[in-house]
Design a protein around this motif. Structure first.
Motif, PDB file in Angstrom:
ATOM      1  N   UNK A 149       7.667  -6.573  10.998  1.00 49.10           N
ATOM      2  CA  UNK A 149       7.425  -7.440   9.967  1.00 49.10           C
ATOM      3  C   UNK A 149       5.652  -7.284   9.859  1.00 49.10           C
ATOM      4  N   UNK A 150       4.935  -6.993  10.754  1.00 49.47           N
ATOM      5  CA  UNK A 150       3.432  -6.547  10.634  1.00 49.47           C
ATOM      6  C   UNK A 150       3.042  -5.621   9.531  1.00 49.47           C
ATOM      7  N   UNK A 151       4.023  -4.442   9.795  1.00 51.59           N
ATOM      8  CA  UNK A 151       4.157  -3.046   8.903  1.00 51.59           C
ATOM      9  C   UNK A 151       4.648  -3.672   7.455  1.00 51.59           C
ATOM     10  N   UNK A 152       5.643  -4.360   7.426  1.00 58.24           N
ATOM     11  CA  UNK A 152       5.946  -4.749   5.911  1.00 58.24           C
ATOM     12  C   UNK A 152       5.080  -5.764   5.379  1.00 58.24           C
ATOM     13  N   UNK A 153       4.259  -6.744   6.082  1.00 64.50           N
ATOM     14  CA  UNK A 153       3.238  -7.667   5.565  1.00 64.50           C
ATOM     15  C   UNK A 153       2.037  -6.787   4.887  1.00 64.50           C
ATOM     16  N   UNK A 154       1.721  -5.640   5.944  1.00 66.65           N
ATOM     17  CA  UNK A 154       0.678  -5.126   5.478  1.00 66.65           C
ATOM     18  C   UNK A 154       0.771  -4.174   4.217  1.00 66.65           C
ATOM     19  N   UNK A 155       2.023  -3.609   4.279  1.00 68.13           N
ATOM     20  CA  UNK A 155       2.417  -2.856   2.797  1.00 68.13           C
ATOM     21  C   UNK A 155       2.304  -3.871   1.492  1.00 68.13           C
ATOM     22  N   UNK A 156       2.538  -4.975   1.787  1.00 67.68           N
ATOM     23  CA  UNK A 156       2.459  -5.808   0.665  1.00 67.68           C
ATOM     24  C   UNK A 156       1.009  -6.431   0.281  1.00 67.68           C
ATOM     25  N   UNK A 185      -6.429   1.545  -4.583  1.00 69.63           N
ATOM     26  CA  UNK A 185      -5.024   1.950  -4.635  1.00 69.63           C
ATOM     27  C   UNK A 185      -4.599   2.041  -3.233  1.00 69.63           C
ATOM     28  N   UNK A 186      -3.405   1.410  -2.615  1.00 65.85           N
ATOM     29  CA  UNK A 186      -3.216   1.356  -1.323  1.00 65.85           C
ATOM     30  C   UNK A 186      -2.605   2.808  -0.874  1.00 65.85           C
ATOM     31  N   UNK A 187      -2.807   3.556   0.093  1.00 63.49           N
ATOM     32  CA  UNK A 187      -2.207   4.757   0.296  1.00 63.49           C
ATOM     33  C   UNK A 187      -1.404   4.400   1.678  1.00 63.49           C
ATOM     34  N   UNK A 188      -1.787   3.756   2.401  1.00 64.24           N
ATOM     35  CA  UNK A 188      -0.704   3.474   3.719  1.00 64.24           C
ATOM     36  C   UNK A 188      -1.317   2.236   4.516  1.00 64.24           C
ATOM     37  N   UNK A 189      -1.078   2.171   5.915  1.00 56.06           N
ATOM     38  CA  UNK A 189      -1.460   1.090   6.566  1.00 56.06           C
ATOM     39  C   UNK A 189      -1.884   2.010   8.205  1.00 56.06           C
ATOM     40  N   UNK A 190      -3.106   1.057   8.623  1.00 60.39           N
ATOM     41  CA  UNK A 190      -3.650   1.662   9.939  1.00 60.39           C
ATOM     42  C   UNK A 190      -2.943   0.438  10.684  1.00 60.39           C
ATOM     43  N   UNK A 191      -2.483   0.758  11.959  1.00 60.44           N
ATOM     44  CA  UNK A 191      -2.107  -0.198  12.841  1.00 60.44           C
ATOM     45  C   UNK A 191      -2.706   0.211  14.321  1.00 60.44           C
ATOM     46  N   UNK A 192      -2.817  -0.971  15.379  1.00 57.95           N
ATOM     47  CA  UNK A 192      -3.413  -0.640  16.592  1.00 57.95           C
ATOM     48  C   UNK A 192      -2.544  -1.660  17.317  1.00 57.95           C
ATOM     49  N   UNK A 193      -2.253  -1.210  18.517  1.00 55.77           N
ATOM     50  CA  UNK A 193      -1.586  -1.894  19.513  1.00 55.77           C
ATOM     51  C   UNK A 193      -2.430  -2.190  20.753  1.00 55.77           C
ATOM     52  N   UNK A 194      -2.660  -3.307  21.107  1.00 51.57           N
ATOM     53  CA  UNK A 194      -3.417  -3.964  22.308  1.00 51.57           C
ATOM     54  C   UNK A 194      -2.522  -4.539  23.447  1.00 51.57           C
ATOM     55  N   UNK A 195      -2.789  -4.314  24.662  1.00 50.58           N
ATOM     56  CA  UNK A 195      -2.199  -4.815  25.833  1.00 50.58           C
ATOM     57  C   UNK A 195      -2.568  -6.179  26.198  1.00 50.58           C
ATOM     58  N   UNK A 196      -2.142  -7.221  26.367  1.00 55.39           N
ATOM     59  CA  UNK A 196      -2.732  -8.562  26.614  1.00 55.39           C
ATOM     60  C   UNK A 196      -1.976  -8.933  27.970  1.00 55.39           C
TER      61      UNK A 196
END
Length: 621
Positions: A149-156, A185-196
């Motif tokens: 979901x976080x990737x789809x939302x960021x692409x939107x 213009x959107x080219x893509x998405x940057x994502x980061x994973x953090x351990x909590x």
């Protein structure tokens, strides 16, 4: 004869009234003896439960703030990737392998510096183009993550966060995603994973329990490991279908907890009893006071469960104590009645004793007057010595700050340069009408300014004069504050720093400002000694016993000579070249630690030098 006849019958009518009155009084005494313990039980149970509620609410706020600070720290990382030209180039030319390797290496280094689990770049089709784990077997490169979901939302165009279990690494974490734009213009998405996951290690509070649940009621962080990945209530079929589609809790069954009791209370809390799956049905689970605290932006809820057994035990103790105290008071009253008969004898004895006390008091007053003069002279000498020591301590601080001026100036110049660059970018973005990007730049500028404020605040705190009073001081916080002042020099000198502490935090009885002065002096000496060493490593080890706290500061330098070891804490002795030190740092540090009731010594080490600070342990207050 008539007066005699009228007075005779009055006497037998008055006699039975006194026994009746006495019985009534003792009946009231007995009734009070039964009512007061029950009243004490009710009141102590109410007060103790309220204290548990207040303590739980305070801990909830601390846990929520700590978690929000951790997550907010990484929120800026995906947005910064939009400024990297290689990232933009890879999204425009996905077939360029040289660009992909450059971006992979850049993300790998950024991931190590940020302390995150993974950083990766996704194109508009939801496929990973580069990742910080590109060298590993379970690399994200080439994976299709469009189902998240976080990737789809960021692409939107809606950046946000998402907690889930990794489908590749099977490790849980919190994911951020933000769009990458070029000229609007959107080219893509940057994502980061953090351990909590490490957050839940500090949540254990005796018999109390803490859990963090999502909007579906799934427990994904908790101090009770048996409750993790369970639900507060059975999940609806539609919710399970959605979770399976997004694979948020990959391969987790998500069974519901068994509630043996659930009762809503008047103050917004609940009374819960959660049955342990390993315990039999006959064993009644303890009842706990449940409080909640919402993390609104992420739609999470903190739940703190306070064990009520202590409250009920205190209420039972109050019941017994009140019962015994009331009985004691009754016995005391009876004893007092007997005591009145001996009052005259005691008064005579008291009068004689009073005369003796007056004579002795007069003698002691004369002795006290003689001693007072001597005490005043010694007090003035001690005050002058204390003032001289404080001035020497302050001079030592200023000398350390003077030696660190170059690295501090460089530490402040970097954010100043970033502020100028980002403010220039904000002007260009404003002229182009990209208000969202202008707002993002302004937020970044605010965070950089806050960072500069932290540095100058630490310098101001370090430079101020210390309070002579001792208190419980967090060793972890003192080390962190000292590191802020040498952090830049560690980077410039390429010194590896390691911190080992045997529990979440340790408290010692000392003054925080002067302890930071000692730590900074030892770290600065260690860095100076490693200037010409091929291997540069600075280690700080902290361990404790119930009575003492030990802090070891060790380096990989050439170590101490025999002469230096014998004259280590001698004022104005230094092994540094002329003009680089006064030889007062270790002498002042040893005096400070001795004033705390501890000791500072040089420990024999196989390589390099090692100094040990020993302090009295203290409890957190």
């Amino acid at each position: 004869m008539m007066p005699a006849q009228s007075s005779a019958p009055a006497t037998p009518q008055a006699q039975p009234r006194r026994p009746q009155h006495v019985r009534t009084v003792w009946g009231l005494v007995l009734l009070a003896g039964l009512a007061l313990p029950y009243l004490a039980y009710w009141w102590v149970n109410l007060v103790t439960t309220e204290r548990l509620r207040a303590a739980g609410a305070q801990r909830l706020e601390v846990y929520a703030t700590s978690l929000e600070n951790l997550l907010d720290k990484y929120d800026l990382v995906p947005r910064m990737l939009e400024l990297d030209k290689d990232v933009l180039g890879l999204l425009e030319k996905p077939g360029d392998e040289d660009l992909r390797n450059n971006v992979n290496e850049y993300l790998e280094g950024l991931n190590q510096k940020a302390g995150s689990s993974n950083i990766y770049i996704v194109n508009l089709q939801g496929r990973t183009q580069a990742a910080s784990n590109w060298r590993q077997k379970d690399s994200f490169v080439g994976d299709d993550v469009n189902f998240r979901p976080y990737i789809r939302n960021a692409l939107r165009g809606h950046p946000g966060g998402f907690y889930g279990v990794g489908t590749t690494s099977l490790e849980p974490g919190y994911f951020y995603a933000h769009g990458i734009y070029k000229n609007g213009r959107m080219l893509g998405v940057a994502a980061i994973k953090v351990s909590i996951e490490s957050q839940q290690l500090s949540w254990a509070q005796g018999a109390d329990k803490v859990m963090l649940v999502d909007s579906n009621g799934v427990i994904f962080l908790t101090s009770a490991s048996a409750w993790k990945f369970k639900t507060l209530q059975p999940l609806a079929a539609s919710v399970r279908a959605e979770l399976e589609q997004t694979r948020q809790y990959h391969e987790q069954a998500l069974p519901p907890l068994t509630l043996a009791h659930d009762e809503a209370l008047a103050n917004g809390t609940r009374l819960l009893a959660i049955r342990d799956g390993n315990a039999g049905l006959a064993a009644a689970p303890p009842r706990m006071l449940a409080q909640t605290r919402s993390l609104a932006p992420r739609d999470w809820t903190f739940i703190y469960l306070s064990d009520l057994n202590a409250a009920r035990a205190n209420a039972r103790v109050a019941f017994l104590f009140t019962l015994l105290a009331y009985g004691f008071l009754v016995l005391l009253f009876l004893f007092w009645r007997q005591r009145l008969r001996a009052k005259e004898d005691l008064q005579h004895a008291y009068d004689g004793l009073e005369r003796m006390v007056d004579e002795r008091t007069a003698s002691l007053a004369r002795m006290a007057q003689d001693l007072s003069k001597e005490v005043d002279v010694r007090r003035q000498a001690e005050q002058q010595l204390h003032i001289t020591q404080n001035e020497l301590f302050q001079a030592g601080k200023m000398a350390v700050l003077g030696q660190m001026s170059a690295s501090i100036t460089h530490e402040l110049n970097q954010p100043l340069t970033a502020l100028r660059t980002m403010s220039d970018n904000a002007v260009l973005l404003f002229e182009r009408g990209r208000m969202d990007d202008v707002r993002s730049n302004l937020k970044t500028i605010s965070q950089v300014v806050a960072r500069m404020g932290t540095i100058t605040g630490k310098l101001k705190s370090f430079a101020r004069k210390s309070n002579a009073e001792l208190a419980a001081v967090s060793i972890h916080t003192s080390i962190s504050n000292a590191l802020v002042l040498v952090e830049r020099r560690l980077q410039l000198d390429k010194v590896s720093f390691q911190l080992h502490i045997d529990q979440a935090d340790i408290y010692a009885l000392c003054d925080s400002n002067r302890l930071e002065q000692v730590l900074l002096n030892l770290m600065t000496n260690a860095l100076d000694s490693m200037a010409g060493s091929p291997v540069r490593e600075l280690r700080v080890d902290v361990n404790s016993t119930p009575q003492r706290v030990f802090i070891r500061v060790a380096d990989s330098g050439p170590g101490l000579s025999d002469e230096a070891r014998t004259r280590l804490f001698e004022p104005f002795y230094t092994s540094k070249p002329q003009g680089e030190g006064l030889g007062l740092g270790l002498a002042i540090s040893e005096q400070i630690i001795r004033d705390f009731g501890g000791s500072l010594q040089a420990e024999q080490a196989s390589a390099g030098a090692c100094f040990v600070i020993e302090l009295k342990a203290a409890q957190e207050t």
